[in-house]
Enzyme design. Structure first.
Site, PDB file in Angstrom:
ATOM      1  N   ASN A   9      24.808  19.253  16.010  1.00 37.26           N
ATOM      2  CA  ASN A   9      25.762  18.191  16.370  1.00 37.26           C
ATOM      3  C   ASN A   9      25.049  17.326  17.407  1.00 37.26           C
ATOM      4  O   ASN A   9      24.954  17.706  18.567  1.00 37.26           O
ATOM      5  CB  ASN A   9      27.038  18.816  16.948  1.00 37.26           C
ATOM      6  CG  ASN A   9      27.983  17.765  17.512  1.00 37.26           C
ATOM      7  OD1 ASN A   9      27.831  16.578  17.247  1.00 37.26           O
ATOM      8  ND2 ASN A   9      28.967  18.215  18.288  1.00 37.26           N
ATOM      9  N   LYS A  11      25.920  14.601  18.652  1.00 41.25           N
ATOM     10  CA  LYS A  11      26.840  13.872  19.558  1.00 41.25           C
ATOM     11  C   LYS A  11      26.385  12.412  19.693  1.00 41.25           C
ATOM     12  O   LYS A  11      25.992  11.801  18.701  1.00 41.25           O
ATOM     13  CB  LYS A  11      26.929  14.586  20.910  1.00 41.25           C
ATOM     14  CG  LYS A  11      27.202  16.077  20.771  1.00 41.25           C
ATOM     15  CD  LYS A  11      27.625  16.724  22.046  1.00 41.25           C
ATOM     16  CE  LYS A  11      27.764  18.221  21.813  1.00 41.25           C
ATOM     17  NZ  LYS A  11      28.384  18.911  22.933  1.00 41.25           N
ATOM     18  N   HIS A  95      36.233  18.435  16.788  1.00 35.94           N
ATOM     19  CA  HIS A  95      35.406  18.950  17.895  1.00 35.94           C
ATOM     20  C   HIS A  95      36.202  18.846  19.198  1.00 35.94           C
ATOM     21  O   HIS A  95      36.992  17.922  19.386  1.00 35.94           O
ATOM     22  CB  HIS A  95      34.108  18.129  17.990  1.00 35.94           C
ATOM     23  CG  HIS A  95      33.111  18.737  18.917  1.00 35.94           C
ATOM     24  ND1 HIS A  95      33.159  18.526  20.270  1.00 35.94           N
ATOM     25  CD2 HIS A  95      32.074  19.572  18.691  1.00 35.94           C
ATOM     26  CE1 HIS A  95      32.172  19.213  20.835  1.00 35.94           C
ATOM     27  NE2 HIS A  95      31.497  19.851  19.902  1.00 35.94           N
ATOM     28  N   GLU A  97      35.453  17.842  22.017  1.00 40.16           N
ATOM     29  CA  GLU A  97      35.314  16.566  22.743  1.00 40.16           C
ATOM     30  C   GLU A  97      36.232  15.508  22.149  1.00 40.16           C
ATOM     31  O   GLU A  97      36.753  14.660  22.872  1.00 40.16           O
ATOM     32  CB  GLU A  97      33.837  16.121  22.732  1.00 40.16           C
ATOM     33  CG  GLU A  97      33.004  17.016  23.644  1.00 40.16           C
ATOM     34  CD  GLU A  97      31.557  17.180  23.233  1.00 40.16           C
ATOM     35  OE1 GLU A  97      31.046  16.385  22.432  1.00 40.16           O
ATOM     36  OE2 GLU A  97      30.935  18.147  23.723  1.00 40.16           O
ATOM     37  N   GLU A 167      34.368  27.389  18.615  1.00 42.24           N
ATOM     38  CA  GLU A 167      33.667  26.880  19.786  1.00 42.24           C
ATOM     39  C   GLU A 167      34.550  27.048  21.023  1.00 42.24           C
ATOM     40  O   GLU A 167      35.414  26.202  21.294  1.00 42.24           O
ATOM     41  CB  GLU A 167      33.346  25.397  19.593  1.00 42.24           C
ATOM     42  CG  GLU A 167      32.443  25.137  18.417  1.00 42.24           C
ATOM     43  CD  GLU A 167      31.583  23.905  18.633  1.00 42.24           C
ATOM     44  OE1 GLU A 167      30.373  24.033  18.548  1.00 42.24           O
ATOM     45  OE2 GLU A 167      32.135  22.830  18.928  1.00 42.24           O
ATOM     46  N   GLY A 173      28.080  23.188  26.107  1.00 42.49           N
ATOM     47  CA  GLY A 173      27.269  22.384  27.024  1.00 42.49           C
ATOM     48  C   GLY A 173      27.244  22.925  28.443  1.00 42.49           C
ATOM     49  O   GLY A 173      26.809  22.240  29.372  1.00 42.49           O
ATOM     50  N   SER A 213      26.531  26.691  23.550  1.00 39.06           N
ATOM     51  CA  SER A 213      25.287  27.075  24.222  1.00 39.06           C
ATOM     52  C   SER A 213      24.472  28.099  23.420  1.00 39.06           C
ATOM     53  O   SER A 213      23.874  29.000  23.987  1.00 39.06           O
ATOM     54  CB  SER A 213      25.578  27.588  25.641  1.00 39.06           C
ATOM     55  OG  SER A 213      26.216  26.568  26.404  1.00 39.06           O
TER      56      SER A 213
HETATM   57  C1  PEP Z   1      28.793  21.555  20.397  1.00 43.41           C
HETATM   58  O1  PEP Z   1      28.978  20.519  20.969  1.00 43.41           O
HETATM   59  O2  PEP Z   1      29.278  21.720  19.280  1.00 43.41           O
HETATM   60  C2  PEP Z   1      28.024  22.590  21.095  1.00 43.41           C
HETATM   61  C3  PEP Z   1      28.114  23.815  20.652  1.00 43.41           C
HETATM   62  O3  PEP Z   1      27.254  22.186  22.151  1.00 43.41           O
HETATM   63  P1  PEP Z   1      26.188  23.078  22.960  1.00 43.41           P
HETATM   64  O4  PEP Z   1      25.382  23.820  21.930  1.00 43.41           O
HETATM   65  O5  PEP Z   1      25.373  22.087  23.728  1.00 43.41           O
HETATM   66  O6  PEP Z   1      26.970  23.993  23.830  1.00 43.41           O
END
Ligand code: PEP
Length: 251
Positions: A9, A11, A95, A97, A167, A173, A213
Site C-alpha cells: 500500500n 499510500k 483502510h 486512514e 490491520e 505505521g 508494521s
Molecule cells: C498499511 O497502511 O496498510 C500498513 C500496514 O502500514 P505499515 O506497514 O507502514 O504499518
C-alpha cells in the site's frame, strides 16, 4: 491451500515519475518467489505507469480506493470502471486512514466493496480495532460489526474476489506489531465471522492478510500462523528489498 498474497500500500508516497522504477525493482526482487501473489496498490495517478511497468510480469497492480457509482457528479472520485480500464486488478477498501480522515464508514465500505467485486476486481477489505477499542474490551464487537456491515450482501461466489486485511490501527505505521498469537486470534475470529456470512467452506478459501508494521524481520513468524494468508504492507512496500524480504518469508 490458500496462496499467500502480499500487497504493498504505497499510500500518498510515490510520484508518477518514480513509479516505473519502483515497480520494476519489485518485479526483479520478487520474481523467484512463485508461491506468493504479489501486488502493488498505488495512488490512482500512478496506476497507468505501474500497469505498464508490470505488464507481462507476476506483479498485479491495485488502487487504494474506488467509488461505488459508475459515473456522474462525484468530483475527485474514481470509479471501478476507470480502474478496470486503466488495468488495475485490486482495490484496497476501508483502510483505517480512510475511516479516520475521510469519513469512511462500514456502510460506505460495503458499497465500495460490492462495486469493486461486481466490476471483476479483487477487493482488499480492511478491518481492525483502535487501541482504545482493544483496551475497552471491544475487539470482538468492532471486528464483527466491520465484517457484518462491511460485507453485507457479499455472496459466496463474490468471495473469489475478496481478500480481508486485518490491520490493528495501533500497529499501522507505528513500528508496533501485533504478536503472531494476537494476530492469529483475530484472524480466526474474522474467518469464523465470515463463515456465518458465506458458509464455512467458502470462508476457508478467503485469504486474510495481516497489516501493521510488517517487515522482513517479523514476517515469517506472522505468516507461519494458520489463518494468516499474507500481508498488507505500508512503509516496507516503498523499498523493493524490504518488500521482497516479506514476499520471501511467505514463499
Ligand atoms: C498499511 O497502511 O496498510 C500498513 C500496514 O502500514 P505499515 O506497514 O507502514 O504499518
Amino acid at each position: 491451500m490458500r496462496k499467500k498474497i502480499i500487497a504493498g500500500n504505497w499510500k500518498m508516497n510515490v510520484k508518477p515519475s518514480e513509479t516505473a522504477t519502483l515497480v520494476k525493482e519489485v518485479v526483479e526482487a520478487t520474481k523467484s518467489f512463485t508461491n506468493v501473489e504479489v501486488v502493488c496498490c498505488t495512488p490512482a495517478i500512478d496506476i497507468p505507469a505501474a500497469v505498464a511497468a508490470a505488464a507481462g510480469t507476476h506483479v498485479g497492480i491495485g488502487a487504494e480506493n474506488a467509488h461505488w457509482e459508475e459515473k456522474g457528479a462525484f468530483t475527485g472520485e474514481i470509479s471501478t470502471g476507470m480502474l478496470v480500464d486503466a488495468g488495475a486488478k485490486y482495490v484496497i477498501i476501508g483502510h483505517s486512514e480512510r475511516r479516520q480522515y475521510f469519513g469512511e464508514t462500514d456502510e460506505t465500505v460495503n458499497k465500495r466493496a460490492r462495486a469493486v467485486i461486481s466490476a471483476g476486481l479483487t477487493a482488499i477489505v480492511c478491518v481492525g480495532e483502535t487501541l482504545e477499542e482493544r483496551e475497552a474490551g471491544k475487539l470482538v464487537e468492532v471486528i464483527e460489526r466491520q465484517m457484518n456491515v462491511g460485507l453485507k450482501d457479499v455472496t459466496p461466489a463474490d468471495c473469489e474476489r475478496l481478500v480481508i486485511a486485518y490491520e490493528p490501527v495501533w500497529a499501522i505505521g507505528t513500528g508496533k506489531t501485533a504478536t503472531p498469537d494476537q494476530a492469529q486470534e483475530v484472524h480466526a475470529l474474522i474467518r469464523a465471522t465470515l463463515a456465518k456470512l458465506v458458509g464455512a467452506d467458502v470462508a476457508e478459501t478467503v485469504r486474510i492478510q495481516y497489516g501493521g508494521s510488517m517487515k522482513p524481520g517479523n514476517a515469517a513468524e506472522l505468516l507461519a500462523k494458520k489463518d494468516i494468508d499474507g500481508g498488507l504492507i505500508g512503509g516496507a512496500a516503498l523499498k523493493a528489498a524490504d518488500f521482497a524480504g516479506i514476499v520471501a518469508a511467505g514463499n
